[in-house]
Design a protein around this motif. Structure first.
Motif, PDB file in Angstrom:
ATOM      1  N   PHE A 128      41.775  45.210   6.574  1.00  0.00           N
ATOM      2  CA  PHE A 128      40.925  45.358   8.023  1.00  0.00           C
ATOM      3  C   PHE A 128      40.025  46.353   7.999  1.00  0.00           C
ATOM      4  CE2 PHE A 128      40.477  46.685  11.832  1.00  0.00           C
ATOM      5  CZ  PHE A 128      40.502  45.352  12.675  1.00  0.00           C
ATOM      6  N   VAL A 129      38.849  45.781   8.463  1.00  0.00           N
ATOM      7  CA  VAL A 129      37.299  46.575   8.345  1.00  0.00           C
ATOM      8  C   VAL A 129      37.772  46.973   9.742  1.00  0.00           C
ATOM      9  CG1 VAL A 129      36.777  46.785   6.375  1.00  0.00           C
ATOM     10  CG2 VAL A 129      35.727  44.835   8.023  1.00  0.00           C
ATOM     11  N   VAL A 130      37.033  48.064  10.177  1.00  0.00           N
ATOM     12  CA  VAL A 130      36.326  47.996  11.393  1.00  0.00           C
ATOM     13  C   VAL A 130      34.706  48.217  11.667  1.00  0.00           C
ATOM     14  CG1 VAL A 130      35.573  50.174  13.767  1.00  0.00           C
ATOM     15  CG2 VAL A 130      37.926  50.402  12.165  1.00  0.00           C
ATOM     16  N   THR A 131      34.144  47.613  12.240  1.00  0.00           N
ATOM     17  CA  THR A 131      32.811  47.064  12.322  1.00  0.00           C
ATOM     18  C   THR A 131      31.289  47.873  13.523  1.00  0.00           C
ATOM     19  OG1 THR A 131      33.309  45.870  14.110  1.00  0.00           O
ATOM     20  CG2 THR A 131      34.064  44.678  12.259  1.00  0.00           C
ATOM     21  N   GLY A 132      30.455  47.498  13.392  1.00  0.00           N
ATOM     22  CA  GLY A 132      29.538  48.450  13.516  1.00  0.00           C
ATOM     23  C   GLY A 132      29.281  49.496  13.099  1.00  0.00           C
ATOM     24  N   PRO A 133      27.945  49.733  13.493  1.00  0.00           N
ATOM     25  CA  PRO A 133      27.136  50.911  12.288  1.00  0.00           C
ATOM     26  C   PRO A 133      27.677  51.891  11.992  1.00  0.00           C
ATOM     27  CG  PRO A 133      25.821  50.273  14.150  1.00  0.00           C
ATOM     28  CD  PRO A 133      27.468  49.898  14.315  1.00  0.00           C
ATOM     29  N   ALA A 134      28.752  52.537  12.817  1.00  0.00           N
ATOM     30  CA  ALA A 134      30.299  53.903  11.927  1.00  0.00           C
ATOM     31  C   ALA A 134      30.975  53.427  11.127  1.00  0.00           C
ATOM     32  CB  ALA A 134      30.833  54.330  13.303  1.00  0.00           C
ATOM     33  N   ALA A 135      31.168  52.067  11.455  1.00  0.00           N
ATOM     34  CA  ALA A 135      32.507  51.159   9.950  1.00  0.00           C
ATOM     35  C   ALA A 135      31.203  51.541   8.577  1.00  0.00           C
ATOM     36  CB  ALA A 135      32.931  50.121  10.181  1.00  0.00           C
ATOM     37  N   GLU A 240      41.418  45.528  22.659  1.00  0.00           N
ATOM     38  CA  GLU A 240      42.416  46.662  21.354  1.00  0.00           C
ATOM     39  C   GLU A 240      42.074  46.098  19.999  1.00  0.00           C
ATOM     40  OE1 GLU A 240      46.788  47.977  21.508  1.00  0.00           O
ATOM     41  OE2 GLU A 240      46.182  45.034  21.945  1.00  0.00           O
ATOM     42  N   LEU A 241      41.381  46.794  19.125  1.00  0.00           N
ATOM     43  CA  LEU A 241      41.916  46.614  17.820  1.00  0.00           C
ATOM     44  C   LEU A 241      43.003  46.456  17.000  1.00  0.00           C
ATOM     45  CD1 LEU A 241      37.810  48.095  16.032  1.00  0.00           C
ATOM     46  CD2 LEU A 241      39.050  46.011  16.496  1.00  0.00           C
ATOM     47  N   LYS A 242      43.657  45.688  16.661  1.00  0.00           N
ATOM     48  CA  LYS A 242      45.263  46.201  16.534  1.00  0.00           C
ATOM     49  C   LYS A 242      45.562  44.558  16.593  1.00  0.00           C
ATOM     50  CE  LYS A 242      47.294  49.419  17.121  1.00  0.00           C
ATOM     51  NZ  LYS A 242      48.461  51.156  17.362  1.00  0.00           N
ATOM     52  N   VAL A 243      45.940  44.538  15.131  1.00  0.00           N
ATOM     53  CA  VAL A 243      46.637  42.971  14.920  1.00  0.00           C
ATOM     54  C   VAL A 243      47.916  42.537  14.985  1.00  0.00           C
ATOM     55  CG1 VAL A 243      46.751  42.016  12.911  1.00  0.00           C
ATOM     56  CG2 VAL A 243      44.460  42.836  12.607  1.00  0.00           C
ATOM     57  N   LYS A 244      48.502  41.943  15.189  1.00  0.00           N
ATOM     58  CA  LYS A 244      50.238  42.084  15.787  1.00  0.00           C
ATOM     59  C   LYS A 244      51.410  41.070  15.071  1.00  0.00           C
ATOM     60  CE  LYS A 244      48.848  43.614  20.057  1.00  0.00           C
ATOM     61  NZ  LYS A 244      48.876  43.692  21.767  1.00  0.00           N
ATOM     62  N   LYS A 273      46.726  50.802   8.871  1.00  0.00           N
ATOM     63  CA  LYS A 273      47.800  50.871   9.459  1.00  0.00           C
ATOM     64  C   LYS A 273      47.779  51.249  10.781  1.00  0.00           C
ATOM     65  CE  LYS A 273      51.596  50.380   5.984  1.00  0.00           C
ATOM     66  NZ  LYS A 273      52.948  50.793   5.845  1.00  0.00           N
ATOM     67  N   ASN A 274      46.785  52.494  11.495  1.00  0.00           N
ATOM     68  CA  ASN A 274      46.701  52.168  12.619  1.00  0.00           C
ATOM     69  C   ASN A 274      46.161  50.950  13.299  1.00  0.00           C
ATOM     70  OD1 ASN A 274      47.190  54.720  12.574  1.00  0.00           O
ATOM     71  ND2 ASN A 274      44.697  55.536  11.732  1.00  0.00           N
ATOM     72  N   TYR A 275      45.087  50.756  12.983  1.00  0.00           N
ATOM     73  CA  TYR A 275      45.238  48.627  12.938  1.00  0.00           C
ATOM     74  C   TYR A 275      46.373  47.632  12.797  1.00  0.00           C
ATOM     75  CZ  TYR A 275      40.528  52.267  13.223  1.00  0.00           C
ATOM     76  OH  TYR A 275      39.171  52.624  12.872  1.00  0.00           O
TER      77      TYR A 275
END
Length: 312
Positions: A128-135, A240-244, A273-275
């Motif tokens: 899982f990847v966080v998106t946007g410039p910071a990622a 919320e960036l959380k896969v449930k 695992k935070n996401y």
């Protein structure tokens, strides 16, 4: 392979190609680049034998699927919306999702936006990847890193255009089999990183290469360069960036992706695992970025165990 059936579904104004085999709970396989539905051939037949219905679409503008009228405007959300429309057309309420590389990102995006349609998610070659410039940590990546080069409109097209399609696919497969981040020097283009005498990996035949080449001769690379590369910074569009749902990540120990920023630490430390809280992680020794084609038996065993555990 001869048992895999092919058809087209009209989705959001485009005729999208799907390959399909088996009956039972539905497993949808989402490909990356330079892959196509065919990259799942080993997994499709295996999960069908295990009692599942395997469906592998070609994304819009890839392979046998129709090109969008404006490929340069294609987004990851388009691929998510295409999948939802496809499931509705096929009257499939819930699925198990398997994604590879950029297809993994589509799988997680779909699970975030439509959690009620997903039972579980397995991904290969990309967490899982966080998106946007910071990622996208350009400060820690080599200057000539292939993703940054391919984000420049027209640059990859000019680079690829020096070769026939078959050579382009061959070069990318060879390059992505390495354990180092593919990066060119200032006086090189990405295609120059592969010596023309370099053989194909032992698990990838000339027939496999020809199949890929034929499919990309049909589709070209316009949409494939837009998504994933030029749409990479697009966000998920959720609060919320959380896969449930339960998830599985399969990585090759020698996958160059592990050197993308802090991915190796991100995965092994458990930060991922935070996401994705309910995540199992498995590393395959000697595995490269194409682990599902390189070690199909190992990957099939892991996938089928996971799918059976989280069956519909």
């Amino acid at each position: 392979m001869e048992k895999i059936q092919h058809s087209f579904v009209n989705v959001r104004g485009l005729n999208l190609h799907i390959a399909e085999i088996g009956t039972g709970p539905v497993v949808v396989f989402l490909h990356g680049f330079p892959e196509i539905w065919y990259s799942w051939r080993h997994q499709m037949t295996a999960v069908a034998d295990a009692g599942f219905r395997a469906i592998a679409p070609d994304f819009r503008g890839y392979g046998l699927s129709e090109k969008p009228p404006e490929p340069e405007k294609t987004t990851f959300r388009d691929l998510v919306d295409d999948l939802l429309a496809m499931l509705d057309k096929l009257d499939i309420p819930k699925i198990l999702l398997v994604g590879k590389d950029s297809g993994a990102r589509v799988a997680y995006h779909f699970a975030l936006v439509h959690p009620d349609r997903v039972v579980a998610v397995a991904t290969l070659g990309l967490p899982f990847v966080v998106t946007g410039p910071a990622a996208f940590p350009t400060d820690v990546l080599p200057k000539g890193f292939y993703m940054m080069r391919w984000q420049e409109p027209g640059r990859a097209e000019k680079d690829f255009g020096r070769f026939d399609v078959k050579t382009v696919i061959k070069n990318i497969y060879i390059m992505f089999c390495g354990s180092e981040l593919p990066a060119a020097s200032e006086d090189q283009e990405i295609m120059d990183l592969v010596d023309e005498s370099t053989p194909l990996p032992s698990w990838f035949s000339e027939d496999d290469l020809q199949t890929y080449a034929t499919l990309y001769e049909n589709s070209g690379f316009e949409t494939a360069l837009q998504v994933p590369y030029r749409a990479w910074l697009e966000d998920y569009g959720v609060d919320e960036l959380k896969v449930k749902v339960p998830a599985l990540l399969i990585m090759g120990e020698k996958d160059y992706v592990l050197k993308f920023g802090e991915f190796d630490h991100y995965i092994r430390s458990g930060i991922v695992k935070n996401y994705v809280p309910d995540l199992e992680v498995t590393f395959i020794p000697e595995g490269t970025h194409f682990v599902q084609e390189q070690f199909p038996d190992k990957v099939n065993k892991l996938l089928i165990t996971f799918l059976n555990k989280h069956n519909l």
